[in-house]
Scaffold this motif. Structure first.
Motif, short mmCIF file in Angstrom:
data_model
loop_
_atom_site.label_atom_id
_atom_site.label_comp_id
_atom_site.label_asym_id
_atom_site.label_seq_id
_atom_site.Cartn_x
_atom_site.Cartn_y
_atom_site.Cartn_z
N GLN A 190 0.83 -1.20 0.00
CA GLN A 190 0.00 0.00 0.00
C GLN A 190 0.87 1.26 0.00
O GLN A 190 0.57 2.24 -0.67
CB GLN A 190 -0.92 0.01 1.22
CG GLN A 190 -2.01 -1.03 1.17
CD GLN A 190 -2.74 -1.17 2.49
OE1 GLN A 190 -2.12 -1.30 3.55
NE2 GLN A 190 -4.06 -1.15 2.44
N ARG A 191 1.97 1.22 0.74
CA ARG A 191 2.90 2.36 0.80
C ARG A 191 3.50 2.63 -0.59
O ARG A 191 3.66 3.77 -0.99
CB ARG A 191 3.98 2.05 1.83
CG ARG A 191 4.62 3.23 2.46
CD ARG A 191 5.49 2.92 3.68
NE ARG A 191 6.14 1.63 3.75
CZ ARG A 191 5.73 0.61 4.51
NH1 ARG A 191 4.66 0.73 5.27
NH2 ARG A 191 6.40 -0.52 4.53
N LYS A 192 3.81 1.57 -1.32
CA LYS A 192 4.36 1.72 -2.67
C LYS A 192 3.35 2.39 -3.61
O LYS A 192 3.71 3.22 -4.43
CB LYS A 192 4.79 0.36 -3.25
CG LYS A 192 6.03 -0.19 -2.60
CD LYS A 192 7.20 0.71 -2.93
CE LYS A 192 8.48 0.24 -2.31
NZ LYS A 192 9.57 1.18 -2.56
N VAL A 193 2.09 2.02 -3.48
CA VAL A 193 1.05 2.63 -4.32
C VAL A 193 0.90 4.11 -3.97
O VAL A 193 0.86 4.97 -4.84
CB VAL A 193 -0.30 1.89 -4.18
CG1 VAL A 193 -1.39 2.58 -5.00
CG2 VAL A 193 -0.17 0.43 -4.59
N ARG A 194 0.84 4.41 -2.67
CA ARG A 194 0.74 5.82 -2.24
C ARG A 194 1.93 6.63 -2.72
O ARG A 194 1.79 7.77 -3.17
CB ARG A 194 0.64 5.91 -0.72
CG ARG A 194 -0.72 5.58 -0.19
CD ARG A 194 -0.81 5.93 1.29
NE ARG A 194 -1.75 5.02 1.90
CZ ARG A 194 -1.42 3.88 2.50
NH1 ARG A 194 -0.17 3.53 2.62
NH2 ARG A 194 -2.35 3.12 3.00
N GLU A 195 3.12 6.06 -2.62
CA GLU A 195 4.33 6.74 -3.07
C GLU A 195 4.26 7.03 -4.57
O GLU A 195 4.56 8.14 -5.01
CB GLU A 195 5.54 5.85 -2.77
CG GLU A 195 6.86 6.39 -3.26
CD GLU A 195 8.01 5.40 -3.04
OE1 GLU A 195 9.08 5.64 -3.60
OE2 GLU A 195 7.83 4.40 -2.31
N ALA A 196 3.85 6.05 -5.33
CA ALA A 196 3.79 6.22 -6.79
C ALA A 196 2.74 7.24 -7.21
O ALA A 196 2.94 7.99 -8.16
CB ALA A 196 3.49 4.87 -7.46
#
Length: 151
Positions: free
Chosen positions: A126-132
């Motif tokens: 989820q953090r990777k999606v938010r970052e992207a």
């Protein structure tokens, strides 16, 4: 010979703290990404809405008619209902952790990341999606030009 993954790591570091950040960022925008990625490089594919597989995380663009063909995994009922409603309206991109959609972009550009707690691994995804997508941790919906709702 340097592998594509090694090059991606080098460019990612250079884009963050290198002397020629802009050139590295431009290279990251244009370099061809492999379909199999390590987890720590998935934000590159997500930002570009590219299909990838990375261990227990994956993503894919939907068919050209924006029809999604898959399930809602273990999304809680309310979010599964939202997901299926968005599916009927058309999806452009879906990101999964295991078999559960953890983020999706509708065909109208609205991006959704349900604020649901799962395992430590899925929290990393989820953090990777938010970052992207440049979203804060507490934003469930965002549009490229405006924020629609915060929790």
């Amino acid at each position: 010979m340097t592998s594509t993954i090694d090059t991606l790591y080098r460019l990612t570091r250079a884009a963050s703290w290198g002397q020629d950040r802009e050139a590295a960022r431009e290279a990251l925008r244009t370099i061809s990404l492999p379909k199999r990625l390590p987890i720590d490089l998935t934000h590159l594919a997500i930002a570009r809405r590219e299909t990838f597989v990375a261990a227990s995380m994956s993503a894919r663009a939907t068919d050209t008619d924006h029809q999604y063909r898959g399930g809602a995994g273990i999304l809680p009922y309310d979010w599964a209902s939202t997901f299926y409603s968005d599916t009927a309206d058309g999806l452009a991109y879906v990101v999964y952790s295991y078999a559960t959609p953890i983020g999706w972009e509708r065909s109208d550009g609205l991006r959704v990341i349900p604020p649901v707690s799962y395992s430590v691994t899925t929290a990393q995804h989820q953090r990777k999606v938010r970052e992207a997508w440049g979203m804060a941790w507490n934003v469930a919906y965002s549009h490229p030009t405006r924020s629609l709702a915060t929790l």
